[in-house]
Design a protein around this motif. Structure first.
Motif, PDB file in Angstrom:
ATOM      1  N   VAL A 125      24.631 -16.786  -1.248  1.00 45.12           N
ATOM      2  CA  VAL A 125      23.973 -15.989  -0.098  1.00 45.12           C
ATOM      3  C   VAL A 125      23.307 -14.809  -0.734  1.00 45.12           C
ATOM      4  CG1 VAL A 125      24.649 -15.032   1.890  1.00 45.12           C
ATOM      5  CG2 VAL A 125      25.564 -17.033   1.555  1.00 45.12           C
ATOM      6  N   ILE A 126      23.918 -14.106  -1.679  1.00 48.48           N
ATOM      7  CA  ILE A 126      23.678 -12.867  -2.128  1.00 48.48           C
ATOM      8  C   ILE A 126      22.291 -13.119  -2.830  1.00 48.48           C
ATOM      9  CG2 ILE A 126      23.881 -10.947  -3.590  1.00 48.48           C
ATOM     10  CD1 ILE A 126      26.698 -11.000  -3.150  1.00 48.48           C
ATOM     11  N   ALA A 127      22.163 -14.310  -3.844  1.00 48.54           N
ATOM     12  CA  ALA A 127      20.876 -14.714  -4.365  1.00 48.54           C
ATOM     13  C   ALA A 127      19.778 -14.792  -3.286  1.00 48.54           C
ATOM     14  CB  ALA A 127      20.998 -15.858  -5.396  1.00 48.54           C
ATOM     15  N   GLN A 128      20.058 -15.662  -2.160  1.00 45.75           N
ATOM     16  CA  GLN A 128      19.289 -16.020  -1.270  1.00 45.75           C
ATOM     17  C   GLN A 128      18.550 -14.715  -0.569  1.00 45.75           C
ATOM     18  OE1 GLN A 128      20.546 -17.979   2.111  1.00 45.75           O
ATOM     19  NE2 GLN A 128      18.702 -18.733   2.725  1.00 45.75           N
ATOM     20  N   GLY A 129      19.497 -13.818  -0.405  1.00 43.96           N
ATOM     21  CA  GLY A 129      19.201 -12.602   0.320  1.00 43.96           C
ATOM     22  C   GLY A 129      18.274 -11.512  -0.582  1.00 43.96           C
ATOM     23  N   LYS A 130      18.337 -11.532  -1.933  1.00 47.73           N
ATOM     24  CA  LYS A 130      17.580 -10.974  -2.668  1.00 47.73           C
ATOM     25  C   LYS A 130      16.319 -11.536  -2.572  1.00 47.73           C
ATOM     26  CE  LYS A 130      17.510  -9.270  -7.489  1.00 47.73           C
ATOM     27  NZ  LYS A 130      15.800  -9.524  -7.582  1.00 47.73           N
ATOM     28  N   GLU A 131      16.105 -12.976  -2.990  1.00 51.06           N
ATOM     29  CA  GLU A 131      14.827 -13.453  -2.898  1.00 51.06           C
ATOM     30  C   GLU A 131      14.020 -13.153  -1.620  1.00 51.06           C
ATOM     31  OE1 GLU A 131      13.004 -18.000  -3.443  1.00 51.06           O
ATOM     32  OE2 GLU A 131      15.102 -17.559  -3.407  1.00 51.06           O
ATOM     33  N   LEU A 132      14.602 -13.210  -0.586  1.00 51.33           N
ATOM     34  CA  LEU A 132      13.871 -12.984   0.843  1.00 51.33           C
ATOM     35  C   LEU A 132      13.580 -11.358   0.691  1.00 51.33           C
ATOM     36  CD1 LEU A 132      16.283 -15.136   3.232  1.00 51.33           C
ATOM     37  CD2 LEU A 132      13.850 -15.504   2.626  1.00 51.33           C
ATOM     38  N   PHE A 133      14.424 -10.590   0.316  1.00 53.11           N
ATOM     39  CA  PHE A 133      14.264  -9.234   0.481  1.00 53.11           C
ATOM     40  C   PHE A 133      13.004  -8.988  -0.550  1.00 53.11           C
ATOM     41  CE2 PHE A 133      14.469  -5.172  -1.303  1.00 53.11           C
ATOM     42  CZ  PHE A 133      14.753  -4.163  -0.104  1.00 53.11           C
ATOM     43  N   ASP A 134      13.024  -9.489  -1.722  1.00 53.13           N
ATOM     44  CA  ASP A 134      11.771  -9.206  -2.494  1.00 53.13           C
ATOM     45  C   ASP A 134      10.759  -9.721  -2.120  1.00 53.13           C
ATOM     46  OD1 ASP A 134      13.728  -7.818  -4.352  1.00 53.13           O
ATOM     47  OD2 ASP A 134      13.768  -9.453  -5.501  1.00 53.13           O
ATOM     48  N   GLY A 135      10.739 -10.874  -1.469  1.00 55.36           N
ATOM     49  CA  GLY A 135       9.442 -11.361  -0.825  1.00 55.36           C
ATOM     50  C   GLY A 135       8.925 -10.723   0.325  1.00 55.36           C
ATOM     51  N   ASN A 136       9.658 -10.167   1.405  1.00 54.91           N
ATOM     52  CA  ASN A 136       9.442  -9.724   2.568  1.00 54.91           C
ATOM     53  C   ASN A 136       9.636  -8.473   2.987  1.00 54.91           C
ATOM     54  OD1 ASN A 136       8.776 -12.464   4.059  1.00 54.91           O
ATOM     55  ND2 ASN A 136      10.735 -12.951   2.682  1.00 54.91           N
ATOM     56  N   CYS A 137      10.616  -7.688   2.251  1.00 54.03           N
ATOM     57  CA  CYS A 137      10.820  -6.576   2.657  1.00 54.03           C
ATOM     58  C   CYS A 137      10.456  -5.588   1.503  1.00 54.03           C
ATOM     59  CB  CYS A 137      12.426  -6.420   2.890  1.00 54.03           C
ATOM     60  SG  CYS A 137      13.019  -7.552   3.868  1.00 54.03           S
ATOM     61  N   ALA A 138      10.684  -5.667   0.381  1.00 49.36           N
ATOM     62  CA  ALA A 138      10.320  -4.602  -0.522  1.00 49.36           C
ATOM     63  C   ALA A 138       9.167  -4.035  -0.558  1.00 49.36           C
ATOM     64  CB  ALA A 138      10.567  -5.337  -1.967  1.00 49.36           C
ATOM     65  N   GLN A 139       8.241  -4.606   0.071  1.00 44.99           N
ATOM     66  CA  GLN A 139       6.666  -3.867   0.058  1.00 44.99           C
ATOM     67  C   GLN A 139       6.736  -2.800   0.822  1.00 44.99           C
ATOM     68  OE1 GLN A 139       7.198  -7.349   0.468  1.00 44.99           O
ATOM     69  NE2 GLN A 139       6.702  -7.577  -1.667  1.00 44.99           N
ATOM     70  N   CYS A 140       7.671  -2.632   1.748  1.00 56.42           N
ATOM     71  CA  CYS A 140       7.933  -1.248   2.699  1.00 56.42           C
ATOM     72  C   CYS A 140       9.215  -0.532   2.511  1.00 56.42           C
ATOM     73  CB  CYS A 140       7.625  -1.813   4.291  1.00 56.42           C
ATOM     74  SG  CYS A 140       5.977  -2.486   4.449  1.00 56.42           S
ATOM     75  N   HIS A 141      10.427  -1.371   2.000  1.00 55.07           N
ATOM     76  CA  HIS A 141      11.624  -0.560   2.205  1.00 55.07           C
ATOM     77  C   HIS A 141      12.265  -0.816   0.785  1.00 55.07           C
ATOM     78  CE1 HIS A 141      11.887  -0.420   6.522  1.00 55.07           C
ATOM     79  NE2 HIS A 141      11.064  -1.499   6.576  1.00 55.07           N
ATOM     80  N   ALA A 142      13.195   0.361   0.312  1.00 54.92           N
ATOM     81  CA  ALA A 142      13.955   0.423  -0.510  1.00 54.92           C
ATOM     82  C   ALA A 142      15.278   0.348  -0.039  1.00 54.92           C
ATOM     83  CB  ALA A 142      13.665   1.551  -1.635  1.00 54.92           C
ATOM     84  N   VAL A 143      16.200   0.229  -0.797  1.00 48.59           N
ATOM     85  CA  VAL A 143      17.753   0.168  -0.281  1.00 48.59           C
ATOM     86  C   VAL A 143      18.371   1.609  -0.207  1.00 48.59           C
ATOM     87  CG1 VAL A 143      20.005  -0.697  -0.620  1.00 48.59           C
ATOM     88  CG2 VAL A 143      17.998  -1.860  -1.333  1.00 48.59           C
ATOM     89  N   HIS A 144      18.077   2.623  -0.918  1.00 49.69           N
ATOM     90  CA  HIS A 144      18.614   3.734  -1.163  1.00 49.69           C
ATOM     91  C   HIS A 144      17.802   4.782  -1.077  1.00 49.69           C
ATOM     92  CE1 HIS A 144      22.739   2.166  -2.176  1.00 49.69           C
ATOM     93  NE2 HIS A 144      21.865   1.328  -3.110  1.00 49.69           N
ATOM     94  N   LYS A 145      16.352   4.604  -0.735  1.00 50.38           N
ATOM     95  CA  LYS A 145      15.606   5.825  -0.361  1.00 50.38           C
ATOM     96  C   LYS A 145      14.322   5.481   0.479  1.00 50.38           C
ATOM     97  CE  LYS A 145      12.261   5.274  -4.359  1.00 50.38           C
ATOM     98  NZ  LYS A 145      11.673   5.747  -5.617  1.00 50.38           N
ATOM     99  N   LYS A 146      13.653   6.275   1.318  1.00 44.12           N
ATOM    100  CA  LYS A 146      12.820   6.017   2.110  1.00 44.12           C
ATOM    101  C   LYS A 146      11.362   5.964   1.247  1.00 44.12           C
ATOM    102  CE  LYS A 146      11.297   9.411   4.577  1.00 44.12           C
ATOM    103  NZ  LYS A 146      11.209  10.596   5.524  1.00 44.12           N
ATOM    104  N   VAL A 147      10.625   4.887   1.767  1.00 40.23           N
ATOM    105  CA  VAL A 147       9.300   4.767   1.056  1.00 40.23           C
ATOM    106  C   VAL A 147       8.399   4.502   2.386  1.00 40.23           C
ATOM    107  CG1 VAL A 147       9.893   3.846  -1.155  1.00 40.23           C
ATOM    108  CG2 VAL A 147       9.958   2.238   0.595  1.00 40.23           C
ATOM    109  N   VAL A 148       7.910   3.806   2.520  1.00 39.92           N
ATOM    110  CA  VAL A 148       6.925   3.180   3.801  1.00 39.92           C
ATOM    111  C   VAL A 148       7.838   3.195   5.046  1.00 39.92           C
ATOM    112  CG1 VAL A 148       5.454   1.811   4.932  1.00 39.92           C
ATOM    113  CG2 VAL A 148       5.354   1.885   2.498  1.00 39.92           C
TER     114      VAL A 148
END
Length: 457
Positions: free
Chosen positions: A84-107
């Motif tokens: 599940v964690i591996a699936q979440g990482k893949e989805l996060f990298d493909g859809n969320c990482a462009q605007c969000h980081a986990v521990h700091k504010k970006v877009v």
């Protein structure tokens, strides 16, 4: 008796003459020795300072590595399964990482602790899937986010609830980066960059101060020599003594007009000219430093640097085929359908879409048609980072060609680069054969990386 007095006077006169003859030479020699000692002292000081700073940097790096090592077990502490964690990482990298980081504010805001801020997982999932609807419904926290960022996050209603939950599970397992730990008051190298800048400034100040002291001392010695010479010239000296005082210690005119000096100068000029000529011939066809003006002022420093958008999000072909792919306008619209729509540069993208015309990007890195280069072979299989060939792209406002991209440059890389065989069964037999004959790591050249047909059609 008279003869004895004459001998004493002559001896005394010889001593005076010898003393005056060597006076200027002694002063000059003292100046030279003092300057040499000061130069040696400056060099020792600089080298010692650099050694101390290097040792400090090494210590700081060691501390950072040790701190990073303490987070290796973060994934194991999560309640979700590794799949599940591996699936979440893949989805996060493909859809969320462009605007969000986990521990700091970006877009957008940092995602660590998002469930706690929303109050429940169900509320978090609902906002991720329908952000605009949640904001317009009057939700206080959603309204607060909109007031802070002044933009709507795109809907993610194409996700299933289980997929969003996998993303949240992955987020909860991401350890705090060491840089963030240092920023909160830890002593794992925080402020190292500022300290390095301060150290560099201090070192430069020391060097400048020593040079200034050297120049002042040299000026004082020149003034003393001039004063002593003028004083001796006013004395009633004998003709030979006056010649010693007034003569130049170093005949510059004779030196600079000597055949030897002229020959050395001509040799240096010819050598430098020949070197520059051959260097110029070798650079024909090399576009290192080429940085063309693009139709849209796209900043890699902003997108890849500040917002940390993965290169593969725009250059989607880099792991799939020969070309990394220049992104089309619809890729830009993944973000700019909502973000900064009023920007004049973004309006150029809208104009291209309305006219159904491609954006006329200017290619920066060009290889001759006779050369074959495959991005996926280097990035996906070889594990080579983009910066290896393209330079620190995340720091460039305007992209330029950093590397030579000549045949010799490529060959040197193939000679030095270790084959990335980790997790690739294809190389197992090759590695066994190589280890039976050599103790050196398997290089690209050992598997045919220098064969002409590898790069030339």
């Amino acid at each position: 008796m008279l003869f004895k007095q004459l001998l004493i006077q002559k001896s005394y006169s010889d001593r005076i003459r010898s003393h005056k003859r060597n006076l200027k030479r002694n002063v000059t020699g003292s100046a030279f020795c003092f300057a040499l000692m000061l130069l040696v002292f400056s060099t020792i000081t600089v080298l010692s300072t650099q050694s101390v700073y290097a040792q400090q940097d090494t210590t700081a790096q060691t501390t950072t590595d040790e701190t990073a090592a303490t987070t290796d077990g973060a994934d194991a502490a999560a309640g979700a399964s590794p799949e599940v964690i591996a699936q979440g990482k893949e989805l996060f990298d493909g859809n969320c990482a462009q605007c969000h980081a986990v521990h700091k504010k970006v877009v957008g805001p940092a995602l660590n602790g998002a469930e706690g801020r929303w109050g429940s997982r169900a509320a978090t999932i609902n906002f991720i899937k329908y952000p605009e609807r949640t904001i317009n419904s009057g939700n206080a926290y959603a309204k607060k986010l909109y007031d802070e960022y002044q933009q709507y996050m795109p809907n993610h209603d194409f996700f299933k609830d289980e997929q969003v939950a996998a993303i949240l599970d992955y987020i909860s397992t991401v350890p705090v980066p060491t840089a963030a730990v240092a920023a909160t008051g830890g002593d794992t190298g925080g402020g190292g960059q500022e300290g390095g800048t301060a150290n560099s400034g201090l070192l430069l100040g020391i060097v400048i101060a020593l040079i200034a002291i050297l120049l002042v001392v040299a000026l004082v010695l020149v003034v003393l020599t001039s004063v002593l010479s003028n004083y001796l010239k006013r004395e009633k000296l004998e003709e030979d003594e006056n010649t010693v005082v007034t003569q130049s210690i170093f005949d510059f005119k004779a030196f600079f007009t000597s055949p030897g000096f002229i020959g050395v100068v001509l040799f240096v000029l010819v050598a430098v000219g020949a070197k520059e000529l051959f260097a110029g011939l070798w650079t024909i066809g090399v576009q290192q430093g080429y940085a063309p003006t693009q139709p849209i002022k796209f900043s890699h420093k902003l997108h890849a640097g500040l917002y940390e958008i993965d290169c593969k999000f725009c250059h989607s072909g880099v792991e799939k085929g020969k070309s990394a792919v220049i992104p089309s306008a619809n890729v830009c619209m993944n973000c700019h359908g909502e973000l900064r729509r009023g920007s004049p540069e973004i309006q150029k993208i809208y104009n291209a879409i309305e006219k159904n015309e491609p954006i006329q990007w200017v290619r920066v890195h060009n290889l001759p048609d006779l050369s074959y280069f495959n991005h996926s072979q280097h990035v996906k299989v070889g594990g080579i980072e983009c910066q290896t060939c393209h330079g620190e792209i995340q720091e460039m406002e305007v992209v330029q060609q950093v590397s030579l991209l000549t045949m010799g440059w490529c060959i040197n890389c193939h000679r030095q680069w270790d084959v990335n065989a980790k997790g690739n069964d294809y190389y197992d037999n090759l590695i066994k054969l190589h280890e039976s004959t050599s103790k050196e790591p398997l290089k690209v050249e050992d598997i045919g990386g220098l064969e002409c047909s590898k790069c030339h059609y």
